[in-house]
Design an enzyme around this catalytic site. Structure first.
Site, PDB file in Angstrom:
ATOM      1  N   THR A   1       0.811  -1.219   0.000  1.00 19.29           N
ATOM      2  CA  THR A   1       0.000   0.000   0.000  1.00 19.29           C
ATOM      3  C   THR A   1       0.849   1.275   0.000  1.00 19.29           C
ATOM      4  O   THR A   1       0.541   2.204  -0.760  1.00 19.29           O
ATOM      5  CB  THR A   1      -0.984  -0.014   1.182  1.00 19.29           C
ATOM      6  OG1 THR A   1      -1.814  -1.175   1.081  1.00 19.29           O
ATOM      7  CG2 THR A   1      -1.852   1.231   1.190  1.00 19.29           C
TER       8      THR A   1
ATOM      9  N   GLU B   1       0.801   9.419  -6.145  1.00 24.00           N
ATOM     10  CA  GLU B   1       1.329  10.778  -5.984  1.00 24.00           C
ATOM     11  C   GLU B   1       2.230  11.159  -7.157  1.00 24.00           C
ATOM     12  O   GLU B   1       2.170  12.283  -7.652  1.00 24.00           O
ATOM     13  CB  GLU B   1       2.106  10.906  -4.674  1.00 24.00           C
ATOM     14  CG  GLU B   1       1.224  11.029  -3.468  1.00 24.00           C
ATOM     15  CD  GLU B   1       1.916  11.746  -2.327  1.00 24.00           C
ATOM     16  OE1 GLU B   1       2.440  12.866  -2.543  1.00 24.00           O
ATOM     17  OE2 GLU B   1       1.911  11.193  -1.222  1.00 24.00           O
TER      18      GLU B   1
ATOM     19  N   HIS C   1      -7.669   1.007  -0.813  1.00 29.20           N
ATOM     20  CA  HIS C   1      -6.922  -0.070  -1.476  1.00 29.20           C
ATOM     21  C   HIS C   1      -7.899  -1.241  -1.575  1.00 29.20           C
ATOM     22  O   HIS C   1      -8.173  -1.918  -0.594  1.00 29.20           O
ATOM     23  CB  HIS C   1      -5.680  -0.422  -0.666  1.00 29.20           C
ATOM     24  CG  HIS C   1      -4.691  -1.223  -1.430  1.00 29.20           C
ATOM     25  ND1 HIS C   1      -3.385  -1.355  -1.005  1.00 29.20           N
ATOM     26  CD2 HIS C   1      -4.785  -1.943  -2.567  1.00 29.20           C
ATOM     27  CE1 HIS C   1      -2.718  -2.119  -1.860  1.00 29.20           C
ATOM     28  NE2 HIS C   1      -3.555  -2.498  -2.803  1.00 29.20           N
TER      29      HIS C   1
END
Length: 136
Positions: free
Chosen positions: A36, A44, A70
């Protein structure tokens, strides 16, 4: 900024899940999958890339908010596409819709916000903070 980012601008990062970005707790029972923290980083990077052409030489964008679900695992060897699309621009603050998927399904989705900053001003602010942390 050279140009103002606009809604609809996109960025993408394509990666392969491997030993550099998978979970570190894989074992005989837990198969290796995309971690994750790496997934968030790639989202990003996609957002940063989407608005990079708009920035002056002395500017960068920094992440200020991220909310990501997620939803599904990506196994080792999977090709993953992480995309970011500008949905709102409010002065130096740019908000993105982010999504990651492999060839089978959506792996993650969410919202990410970045702020355009002047790197010289940022460096001065950081130097002042370093001095305070050092007791000066």
């Amino acid at each position: 900024m050279k140009t103002t980012p606009r809604a609809g601008m996109t960025g993408e990062e394509r990666i392969t899940v491997d030993e550099s970005n998978r979970i570190v707790f894989a074992d005989d029972r837990m198969p290796p999958v995309l971690a994750t923290p790496w997934l968030v980083a790639y989202l990003e990077y996609a957002a940063r890339g989407a608005i990079a052409p708009c920035l002056e030489e002395h500017e960068r964008s920094v992440g200020t908010f991220i909310e990501v679900e997620h939803l599904a695992p990506a196994p080792e060897g999977a090709e993953v596409s992480c995309r970011a699309r500008v949905i709102l621009v409010d002065g130096p603050v740019v908000t993105f819709q982010v999504e990651a998927r492999d060839a089978v399904e959506v792996l993650a989705k969410g919202i990410h916000r970045r702020r355009v900053i002047d790197v010289d001003r940022f460096a001065r602010r950081l130097a002042r903070k370093r001095a305070r942390l050092a007791g000066g």
